[in-house]
Design a protein around this motif. Structure first.
Motif, mmCIF file in Angstrom:
data_model
loop_
_atom_site.group_PDB
_atom_site.id
_atom_site.type_symbol
_atom_site.label_atom_id
_atom_site.label_comp_id
_atom_site.label_asym_id
_atom_site.label_seq_id
_atom_site.Cartn_x
_atom_site.Cartn_y
_atom_site.Cartn_z
ATOM 1 N N VAL A 230 0.862 -1.183 0.000
ATOM 2 C CA VAL A 230 0.000 0.000 0.000
ATOM 3 C C VAL A 230 0.898 1.232 0.000
ATOM 4 C CG1 VAL A 230 -1.712 1.301 1.337
ATOM 5 C CG2 VAL A 230 -1.847 -1.197 1.222
ATOM 6 N N SER A 231 0.484 2.255 -0.757
ATOM 7 C CA SER A 231 1.307 3.468 -0.807
ATOM 8 C C SER A 231 0.432 4.716 -0.880
ATOM 9 C CB SER A 231 2.213 3.407 -2.040
ATOM 10 O OG SER A 231 3.014 4.562 -2.097
ATOM 11 N N ALA A 256 -4.901 -14.006 -12.779
ATOM 12 C CA ALA A 256 -3.823 -13.407 -13.557
ATOM 13 C C ALA A 256 -2.513 -13.427 -12.779
ATOM 14 C CB ALA A 256 -4.185 -11.972 -13.900
ATOM 15 N N PRO A 257 -1.414 -13.749 -13.457
ATOM 16 C CA PRO A 257 -0.123 -13.731 -12.773
ATOM 17 C C PRO A 257 0.404 -12.308 -12.647
ATOM 18 C CG PRO A 257 0.151 -14.346 -15.076
ATOM 19 C CD PRO A 257 -1.317 -14.123 -14.863
ATOM 20 N N GLY A 258 1.430 -12.139 -11.831
ATOM 21 C CA GLY A 258 2.095 -10.836 -11.733
ATOM 22 C C GLY A 258 1.342 -9.860 -10.856
ATOM 23 N N SER A 259 1.823 -8.621 -10.829
ATOM 24 C CA SER A 259 1.216 -7.629 -9.951
ATOM 25 C C SER A 259 -0.047 -7.065 -10.580
ATOM 26 C CB SER A 259 2.206 -6.490 -9.701
ATOM 27 O OG SER A 259 2.308 -5.698 -10.848
ATOM 28 N N ARG A 260 -0.940 -6.604 -9.751
ATOM 29 C CA ARG A 260 -2.135 -5.953 -10.276
ATOM 30 C C ARG A 260 -2.725 -5.033 -9.231
ATOM 31 N NH1 ARG A 260 -6.635 -9.329 -9.170
ATOM 32 N NH2 ARG A 260 -5.961 -11.036 -7.880
ATOM 33 N N VAL A 297 -1.559 -2.635 -4.261
ATOM 34 C CA VAL A 297 -1.156 -3.461 -5.391
ATOM 35 C C VAL A 297 -0.841 -4.866 -4.885
ATOM 36 C CG1 VAL A 297 0.540 -3.679 -7.249
ATOM 37 C CG2 VAL A 297 -0.180 -1.426 -6.499
ATOM 38 N N VAL A 298 -1.309 -5.873 -5.604
ATOM 39 C CA VAL A 298 -0.958 -7.262 -5.275
ATOM 40 C C VAL A 298 0.354 -7.562 -5.987
ATOM 41 C CG1 VAL A 298 -1.728 -9.656 -5.291
ATOM 42 C CG2 VAL A 298 -3.419 -7.809 -5.269
ATOM 43 N N GLY A 303 6.607 -4.334 -3.029
ATOM 44 C CA GLY A 303 6.571 -2.977 -3.593
ATOM 45 C C GLY A 303 6.854 -2.918 -5.070
ATOM 46 N N SER A 304 7.113 -4.077 -5.695
ATOM 47 C CA SER A 304 7.496 -4.050 -7.115
ATOM 48 C C SER A 304 6.348 -3.625 -8.027
ATOM 49 C CB SER A 304 7.992 -5.435 -7.555
ATOM 50 O OG SER A 304 6.973 -6.392 -7.317
ATOM 51 N N GLY A 305 5.117 -3.683 -7.523
ATOM 52 C CA GLY A 305 3.978 -3.310 -8.370
ATOM 53 C C GLY A 305 3.665 -1.831 -8.357
ATOM 54 N N LEU A 306 4.408 -1.066 -7.561
ATOM 55 C CA LEU A 306 4.109 0.370 -7.471
ATOM 56 C C LEU A 306 4.857 1.153 -8.553
ATOM 57 C CD1 LEU A 306 4.259 0.819 -3.600
ATOM 58 C CD2 LEU A 306 2.214 0.926 -5.044
ATOM 59 N N PRO A 307 4.195 2.107 -9.201
ATOM 60 C CA PRO A 307 4.817 2.852 -10.292
ATOM 61 C C PRO A 307 5.563 4.082 -9.780
ATOM 62 C CG PRO A 307 2.513 3.447 -10.140
ATOM 63 C CD PRO A 307 2.782 2.496 -9.016
ATOM 64 N N LEU A 308 6.542 3.901 -8.894
ATOM 65 C CA LEU A 308 7.186 5.052 -8.255
ATOM 66 C C LEU A 308 8.565 5.291 -8.851
ATOM 67 C CD1 LEU A 308 6.295 4.297 -4.516
ATOM 68 C CD2 LEU A 308 5.070 5.717 -6.173
ATOM 69 N N ASP A 309 8.826 6.532 -9.309
ATOM 70 C CA ASP A 309 10.197 6.843 -9.716
ATOM 71 C C ASP A 309 10.902 7.539 -8.543
ATOM 72 O OD1 ASP A 309 9.437 9.528 -9.724
ATOM 73 O OD2 ASP A 309 8.759 9.389 -11.810
ATOM 74 N N GLU A 310 12.168 7.848 -8.734
ATOM 75 C CA GLU A 310 12.967 8.351 -7.605
ATOM 76 C C GLU A 310 12.467 9.683 -7.061
ATOM 77 O OE1 GLU A 310 17.049 8.332 -8.662
ATOM 78 O OE2 GLU A 310 17.157 6.146 -8.618
ATOM 79 N N SER A 311 11.826 10.467 -7.890
ATOM 80 C CA SER A 311 11.389 11.794 -7.444
ATOM 81 C C SER A 311 10.046 11.756 -6.700
ATOM 82 C CB SER A 311 11.269 12.734 -8.654
ATOM 83 O OG SER A 311 10.253 12.238 -9.506
ATOM 84 N N ALA A 312 9.419 10.587 -6.649
ATOM 85 C CA ALA A 312 8.070 10.520 -6.056
ATOM 86 C C ALA A 312 8.123 10.838 -4.563
ATOM 87 C CB ALA A 312 7.486 9.135 -6.269
ATOM 88 N N ASP A 313 7.148 11.628 -4.110
ATOM 89 C CA ASP A 313 6.982 11.871 -2.674
ATOM 90 C C ASP A 313 5.944 10.851 -2.207
ATOM 91 O OD1 ASP A 313 6.816 12.808 -0.119
ATOM 92 O OD2 ASP A 313 5.949 14.765 -0.636
ATOM 93 N N ALA A 314 6.430 9.752 -1.601
ATOM 94 C CA ALA A 314 5.527 8.639 -1.298
ATOM 95 C C ALA A 314 5.924 7.961 0.001
ATOM 96 C CB ALA A 314 5.582 7.621 -2.433
ATOM 97 N N VAL A 315 4.936 7.373 0.665
ATOM 98 C CA VAL A 315 5.222 6.442 1.771
ATOM 99 C C VAL A 315 4.684 5.086 1.350
ATOM 100 C CG1 VAL A 315 5.397 7.892 3.829
ATOM 101 C CG2 VAL A 315 3.146 7.336 2.922
#
Ligand SMILES: Cc1cc2nc3c(=O)[nH]c(=O)nc-3n(C[C@H](O)[C@H](O)[C@H](O)COP(=O)(O)OP(=O)(O)OC[C@H]3O[C@@H](n4cnc5c(N)ncnc54)[C@H](O)[C@@H]3O)c2cc1C
Length: 461
Positions: A230-231, A256-260, A297-298, A303-315
């Motif tokens: 969760v983010s 479905a396989p993989g993250s979603r 995200v499952v 955390g691999s399913g989250l679309p976060l780049d380095e500049s993201a302000d996220a928890v």
């Protein structure tokens, strides 16, 4: 003559059916049943009955039909559109039929992945029952420990996992209900292939107590999803929020396989400020953003399913306790607004390509409306579902409601995404349903409830 002194013969009959202990008469006894969660809606009732079986409900409906007295089915009374309580004025006060004693939880059918439950079981009880058998129920919402399964079916409730599993209607594979004349329809086999005429279960989904009293429901269950992440992520606009969500992928079927994506929620800055103040929570991100997005995200919990780049302000939260802590910013919104007084709660949806423009126009519009003290938007981003909460105008001042609903209709949206039409929006149904559609709905209502005794004033004015 007070309300309860009318219809003495009906009250005597009701007492014989449910027993004196389960017939409530008088202001003190009925108080918890006649005002809704928002405190905006409510009115007098003739009595509250709390039947303990389908047969008792059938007898109650027959007695009320014979006396020409309206009935109002009630579950957990967490509805937000005034459908779960009597009208403030006009018409005969109804008999409220509380379903809270019908709490049976059937054995989970392992072969079909289905279970039959009593209408009065809470959503939370059904969820935990499924988990104990190694399954999960696909609907979840913040009122889970008060809302009943019957109420969620009657409102076709949505909630936080619609993108993954669909609305409540998509979970229902069978139903038992009592119609206005007391007849009982039972179709609980749950067979996936059963093309024998009209789908009465689907018809009762979203009927808001206007077609019958739902007494039991058979629902499909889902296999556990695996670990989630969760983010909370700050973004500058609704367009950016949608773009972020799109990078997290779309929901797909449970095999479905993989993250979603399991959930994508949105909270604007005024709503964030309010929940932080009311729930004594810190602002969760480094910077103050106009919009905060919650993604679940499952992805195996890494955390691999989250679309976060380095500049993201996220928890990011990996374990269950941390995830609940982040969800609190979203789940406590209704409670936070509830502390501000009477809230005009407008639950709307628009097609996703229109969401950013519509949300921006709503903010500009509401800023110009009279008597508005504060307002905010939060909601289920993935479903195009915004909860617009407006504080300031008097409870019976409908100008802000109409302005918001008309704006949403201009974008091709729905005036009720998931809470239902209730009494709150009955006069506005024409904004998103054609005259022919409303006539067809009225014809169905007239056929099943010719005396118009089932929850009058709800859905249609
Ligand atoms: C904090 C909070 C968060 C919420 N979040 C969501 C959300 O995310 N998504 C969402 O969709 N809703 C949400 N809701 C609204 C509400 O919880 C749902 O509408 C829920 O489905 C209502 O269930 P209930 O048992 O409380 O029904 P009630 O409020 O008692 O009744 C709602 C309507 O259903 C009818 N009804 C109830 N039981 C029956 C029955 N057995 N047979 C026939 N008719 C019946 C009533 O007549 C009424 O018209 C939220 C509410 C709160 C307070």
């Amino acid at each position: 003559m007070s309300t309860s002194e009318k219809h003495p013969e009906l009250l005597k009959a009701l007492e014989e059916i449910v027993g004196a202990a389960y017939l409530y008469i008088g202001d003190d006894r009925v108080a918890p049943f006649v005002t809704d969660w928002t405190r905006r809606f409510g009115g007098p009732c003739l009595a509250v009955v709390r039947p303990g079986s389908v047969d008792e409900i059938s007898q109650v409906l027959r007695a009320c039909a014979a006396a020409g007295v309206p009935v109002l089915p009630q579950g957990g009374n967490t509805g937000l559109v005034g459908g779960s309580v009597p009208a403030a004025s006009g018409g005969q006060p109804p008999v409220i039929i509380s379903l809270l004693r019908l709490t049976e939880l059937g054995e989970v059918d392992e072969l079909s992945g289905q279970v039959t439950v009593g209408a009065g079981a809470t959503l939370g009880e059904v969820q935990r029952h499924a988990v104990r058998s190694g399954w999960r129920y696909g609907v979840d919402l913040a009122a889970r420990d008060s809302a009943t399964i019957g109420g969620t079916v009657a409102t076709n409730a949505g909630g936080i996992h619609v993108i993954a599993h669909g609305m409540t209607r998509a979970q229902v594979v069978g139903i038992e209900a009592v119609l206005a004349d007391g007849s009982v329809i039972t179709h609980l086999s749950g067979m996936l292939k059963d093309n024998t005429g009209y789908d009465l279960a689907a018809l009762l989904c979203g009927s808001e107590g206007t077609l019958g009293v739902i007494t039991a429901v058979r629902v499909r269950l889902h296999r556990p999803l695996g670990r989630t992440t969760v983010s909370l992520i700050g973004v500058g606009s609704y367009s950016e929020a949608l773009e972020l969500m799109s990078r997290a992928g779309v929901a797909s079927d449970s095999n479905a396989p993989g993250s979603r994506l399991l959930a994508a929620e949105v909270i604007d800055a005024p709503s964030m400020d309010l929940v932080c103040a009311v729930a004594d929570l810190p602002w969760p991100l480094e910077q103050r953003w106009p919009i905060v997005v919650l993604l679940e995200v499952v992805d195996g919990g890494d955390g691999s399913g989250l679309p976060l780049d380095e500049s993201a302000d996220a928890v990011v939260a990996f374990d269950a306790a941390d995830q609940l802590r982040l969800w609190a910013y979203r789940e406590r919104q209704a409670e936070a607004y509830g502390t501000t007084g009477v809230v005009h709660k407008l639950d709307v949806s628009v097609p996703l390509p229109e969401l950013a423009a519509c949300a921006d126009e709503l903010v500009a519009l509401i800023n110009t409306l009279p008597d508005v003290e504060t307002f905010g938007i939060f909601g289920h981003l993935a479903d195009g579902n915004m909860h617009v909460e407006i504080v300031g105008p008097a409870a019976d001042d409908l100008r802000v409601d109409l302005a918001v609903l008309e704006c949403v209709a201009r974008y091709g949206g729905s005036i009720s995404a998931e809470h239902g039409v209730g009494r709150a929006k009955a006069a506005d149904l024409h904004l998103c349903r054609s005259a022919a559609e409303i006539a067809a709905m009225r014809a169905i209502k007239g056929a099943l409830d010719p005396q118009r005794l089932m929850n009058p004033g709800v859905l249609f004015v």
